[in-house]
Design an enzyme around this catalytic site. Structure first.
Site: not given
Length: 416
Positions: A50-51, A105, A185-187
């Protein structure tokens, strides 16, 4: 032999462009075959995350590789070229070693990139686009990345909020294998926390979320239990660690709820880490004797200290990458010298065979033995010294004393 790396990453290109240049897993096999066909060695590896997207080739033209990338993704030269970086030979080797060690990175020292590079190499081997040089390059790179991990502290300190939260829990509890964790939470952040907890063999995980369906999707991956926010009071007394990260505008855990849970726990300590903004846990919870409350600000101060620590380790890692890139290029040059020696020897033997055959023919036809041998010796000497003599003459006429000196040492006229 020429090693080339062409790429774009998070520093040089926007997300939109990185998405356009990325290679999907189902197409990368054929893409590497196509790229390898543009090199004289048939060697190519594509690293696509992705990077970053990077192309590593042996004996390929930089211009050809860029043109291939543009054609493959249907991009214009003007669109891609400003975002491209390139490295050749030793700098190419060093770049790959830096990337694999986490030195290039977005998060300095992150370990995931090494696995991604290894996966790219495996796919290249499956596609048949590696040979001696690229194979040796990547194997050496993996050894260097391991050396960086073992000989420096680049991966030891937490530099993400999720990792810092779990690291703090590890400091407070000697082992996480006997602890139960409640995640609120579920993020994305909580999902990353769950991954780190699973990697540390935590005893059990419960995920509380406003919508149970979202929590259940995450729980399947981590073998966790999903509950609603309304069920938290029932599960809170069983939790040794609570980590919360929601988008709620109001606190989810109040002092009274936590105090009641601590009584049910018979005052066994509870670690609470609130990484939400606004806060999920009332600040007054920190006043309770057996509750240890940390906020996102506490974690950020830890992360800043750890980033400084990683930067110091990165300086050591840079030295390792630089040294090992030099060692690899020495190996590459040794291959080139072997090829040159083989070629020179083959050329000399061909001259010898040609002149010996001519001499034998003359002897068969009744030629004088002594005359034939002298002629063979003279012709062989003249043929073998022809190229060195021309090189000496050329260097002398041009006043190139450096080349002349090297030739004299090479021919054994002077000692080095």
């Amino acid at each position: 032999m020429s090693l080339v790396a062409i790429g774009i990453n998070h520093k040089t290109a926007t997300v939109d462009l990185r998405e356009k240049v990325a290679f999907s897993p189902d197409k990368i096999h054929d893409a590497m075959k196509s790229l390898a066909s543009r090199t004289s060695s048939g060697e190519a590896v594509i690293v696509s995350t992705c990077n970053r997207t990077e192309l590593y080739c042996n004996n390929g033209s930089k211009a050809d590789i860029i043109e291939w990338l543009e054609d493959y993704h249907d991009l214009t030269h003007e669109e891609l070229l400003p975002c491209i970086y390139s490295y050749e030979n030793q700098e190419c080797v060093k770049h790959l070693m830096r990337v694999s060690s986490g030195l290039d990175s977005l998060v300095l020292g992150e370990p995931q990139i090494l696995g991604q590079v290894k996966q790219a190499f495996v796919k290249a081997k499956e596609a048949g686009t590696t040979a001696v040089t690229i194979d040796r390059l990547f194997q050496n790179t993996f050894s260097v990345a391991k050396k960086v991990r073992t000989e420096t502290e680049i991966g030891a300190a937490a530099v993400s909020v999720a990792f810092a939260a779990v690291s703090m829990a590890k400091h407070i509890f000697s082992s996480l294998s006997t602890t139960n964790v409640l995640l609120i939470g579920a993020g994305e952040t909580i999902e990353l926390v769950a991954k780190h907890l699973k990697d540390n063999d935590v005893a059990g995980i419960v995920v509380a979320n406003r919508t149970v369906e979202r929590a259940q999707a995450m729980c399947e991956e981590f073998n966790a239990t999903a509950i609603t926010l309304q069920e938290i009071p029932d599960y809170l007394p069983k939790a040794d660690i609570v980590i919360s990260s929601t988008a709620s505008p109001l606190p989810i855990l109040g002092k009274g709820m936590v105090e009641k849970a601590l009584k049910q726990r018979r005052h066994q300590p509870m670690l609470l880490v609130d990484i939400a903004v606004p806060r999920d846990i009332e600040a007054e919870v920190g006043e309770l004797d057996d509750a240890f409350l940390y906020t996102v600000d506490d974690l950020h101060s830890i992360i800043e200290q750890n980033m400084a620590s990683r930067k110091e380790a990165a300086e050591q890692a840079e030295i390792i990458a630089d040294e090992q890139a030099h060692v690899f290029m020495e190996w590459v040059r040794s291959l080139e010298s072997v090829d040159s020696i083989r070629e020179y020897r083959s050329q000399s033997l061909a001259i010898k065979d040609e002149l010996v055959e001519r001499a034998l023919n003359k002897l068969t036809q009744g030629g004088d033995n002594e005359q034939v041998i002298l002629e063979l010796a003279n012709r062989l000497t003249n043929r073998l010294i022809h190229a060195p003599t021309q090189a000496l003459t050329s260097a002398s006429r041009q006043g190139d004393l450096n080349t002349l000196g090297q030739l004299r040492v090479t021919l054994g006229l002077d000692k080095n």
